[in-house]
Design an enzyme around this catalytic site. Structure first.
Site, mmCIF file in Angstrom:
data_model
loop_
_atom_site.group_PDB
_atom_site.id
_atom_site.type_symbol
_atom_site.label_atom_id
_atom_site.label_comp_id
_atom_site.label_asym_id
_atom_site.label_seq_id
_atom_site.Cartn_x
_atom_site.Cartn_y
_atom_site.Cartn_z
ATOM 1 N N LYS A 182 -2.624 -2.535 2.058
ATOM 2 C CA LYS A 182 -1.285 -2.008 2.312
ATOM 3 C C LYS A 182 -0.401 -3.154 2.772
ATOM 4 O O LYS A 182 -0.898 -4.172 3.266
ATOM 5 C CB LYS A 182 -1.333 -0.922 3.401
ATOM 6 C CG LYS A 182 -0.184 0.075 3.349
ATOM 7 C CD LYS A 182 -0.371 1.110 2.244
ATOM 8 C CE LYS A 182 0.764 2.128 2.256
ATOM 9 N NZ LYS A 182 0.582 3.182 1.257
ATOM 10 N N ASP A 211 6.147 2.654 -1.510
ATOM 11 C CA ASP A 211 5.879 3.541 -0.383
ATOM 12 C C ASP A 211 7.251 3.879 0.199
ATOM 13 O O ASP A 211 8.264 3.769 -0.508
ATOM 14 C CB ASP A 211 4.967 2.855 0.647
ATOM 15 C CG ASP A 211 4.377 3.815 1.680
ATOM 16 O OD1 ASP A 211 3.397 4.500 1.354
ATOM 17 O OD2 ASP A 211 4.902 3.888 2.800
#
Length: 442
Positions: free
Chosen positions: A125, A165
């Site tokens: 991430k 995201d």
């Protein structure tokens, strides 16, 4: 002391100020305790110590120039957490709240989420404390190009494949992909969520919201229930929330409320998705909804969780649903909760649901549709092919129903039938742990 709990205590000591990371690790490791402690080979191989420590943490400065000619500096992150079953895969989040703790918690969750999809993708991430809201296209482009000028040296289609995201949509992915292509001199599927005309996948935009509803539908079906005719509330009107509303309505549910940080829209005749999307597209005020739907109400400063419902779908951000919210939902008749975001329910809220018999689908399972379809985009890029919307959507539905059955079986085998938090953690962890054991101490 239990091997698992000793690793957790050491993790808390080593990461004392990283509250989100500790929260995620606590939820995962406590639910894995019996499974892991029954396998002494894991302790002998130091497997948990390696599992909770990222393989690589990259922190870097991102200088850029705004429209007034002023130099700005943000902080960028990429946590490449685990590559045991495939290249790192996970989104990039651009939001002022981004810090290392949040990125590490998201990356840790991503390991298990990606494993649950059944595809060959590891967990990672990234992001930055940059806020794209209110910025011009030129400013966003300048930031994205600077961000990728560092990130490009750490990623590739077989090493690490980022995606979008919160704060990172098609515009931002396009700018980053263009800069990567320029610097790497390579047109490859190193970003997912790309535009359709340069390697993106149909149904990717819809995938997380649709996937959430597909898994909730299957979970309810296996408990002799149906989504059709149920009242539903949703938090978040962005990509995930709006597509969860869409799919739930297509399957016959009555979505009566959508909430965000400014308040809640309550429409007992059913949320008009076209009106909602028009407001969010122009970044308008939620209160504008009642101008087009006068019978509806806007409840300023009110959490959506106060609206009585049968199904709740938190689709906004981490820790948006706390213990008191959970108690309110239960008292108002909610029987099913599906997490469309990453860790939107606190640990205390999750316990409230469990103790009251609420069907609860955790985010690492229910939120997996986006990354599953990203992996399908990677497959299309590798084969230089583009699949139809229906083909991708059908694969997505099969993946999500398969995830439900995997976590249900794992929960049953662990002696915790219906506890899908435990089921998701064990089912996701087992595949990664087996791969780590097979690959030696690396």
């Amino acid at each position: 002391m239990s091997y698992t709990l000793s690793v957790l205590e050491q993790l808390k000591e080593n990461n004392a100020r990283q509250t989100e990371f500790i929260q995620a690790a606590t939820e995962i490791l406590t639910s894995l305790k019996d499974y892991v402690d029954a396998r002494p080979q894991y302790e002998a191989a130091g497997l948990l110590e390696r599992f909770v420590e990222p393989e690589r943490q990259i922190v870097f400065r991102v200088p850029w120039i705004d429209d007034a000619g002023k130099v700005r500096v943000n902080r960028g992150y990429r946590v490449q957490f685990n590559s045991a079953i495939g290249p790192y895969k996970g989104g990039l989040r651009f939001h002022p709240s981004v810090n290392l703790s949040i990125i590490k918690f998201l990356a840790l969750e991503q390991i298990l989420k990606n494993s649950l999809t059944g595809q060959a993708i590891g967990g990672g991430k990234g992001g930055a404390d940059f806020n794209p809201m209110g910025k011009s296209d030129r400013e966003v482009m300048a930031f994205c190009q600077s961000f990728v000028s560092e990130l490009f040296r750490h990623i590739s289609h077989m090493t690490d494949v980022p995606a979008g995201d919160i704060g990172v949509g098609a515009r931002e992915v396009g700018y980053m992909f263009g800069q990567y292509k320029r610097l790497a001199n390579s047109f490859e599927g190193v970003f997912t969520g790309k535009g359709i005309n340069y390697g993106g996948s149909l149904a990717r935009t819809e995938a997380t919201g649709y996937g959430l509803v597909y898994l909730v539908e299957e979970m309810m079906r296996q408990h002799d229930q149906s989504l059709a005719g149920k009242t539903v509330i949703v938090s978040g009107a962005g990509n995930v929330g709006s597509h969860a509303v869409e799919k739930a309505q297509q399957l016959g549910a009555n979505v009566i409320a959508v909430g965000e940080y400014t308040g809640t829209i309550l429409d007992n005749q059913g949320i008009d998705l076209a009106v909602l999307r028009e407001i969010t597209a122009r970044r308008g005020d939620f209160a504008d909804y009642v101008n087009a739907r006068p019978h509806a109400e806007f409840l300023p400063g009110t959490k959506v969780w106060t609206v009585p419902c049968e199904i709740a779908l938190p689709c906004a951000t981490q820790n948006e649903l706390d213990e008191d919210d959970a108690k309110t939902l239960v008292a108002n008749g909610c029987t099913t909760v599906g997490e469309g975001a990453n860790m939107p329910a606190t640990l205390e809220a999750t316990e409230v649901f469990r103790h009251n018999g609420v069907l609860f689908a955790p985010g690492k399972a229910a939120n997996a549709g986006g990354v599953a379809t990203s992996a399908l985009e990677m497959s299309q890029n590798s084969s230089r092919m583009a699949w139809s919307f229906d083909k991708v959507d059908d694969k997505l539905k099969n993946i999500m129903t398969g995830i439900y059955h995997n976590i249900s079986t794992a929960a049953d085998e662990a002696g915790c039938p219906g506890n899908y938090v435990v089921g998701a953690n064990i089912a996701g962890f087992k595949k990664v742990a087996d791969a780590m054991m097979a690959q030696g101490i690396v």
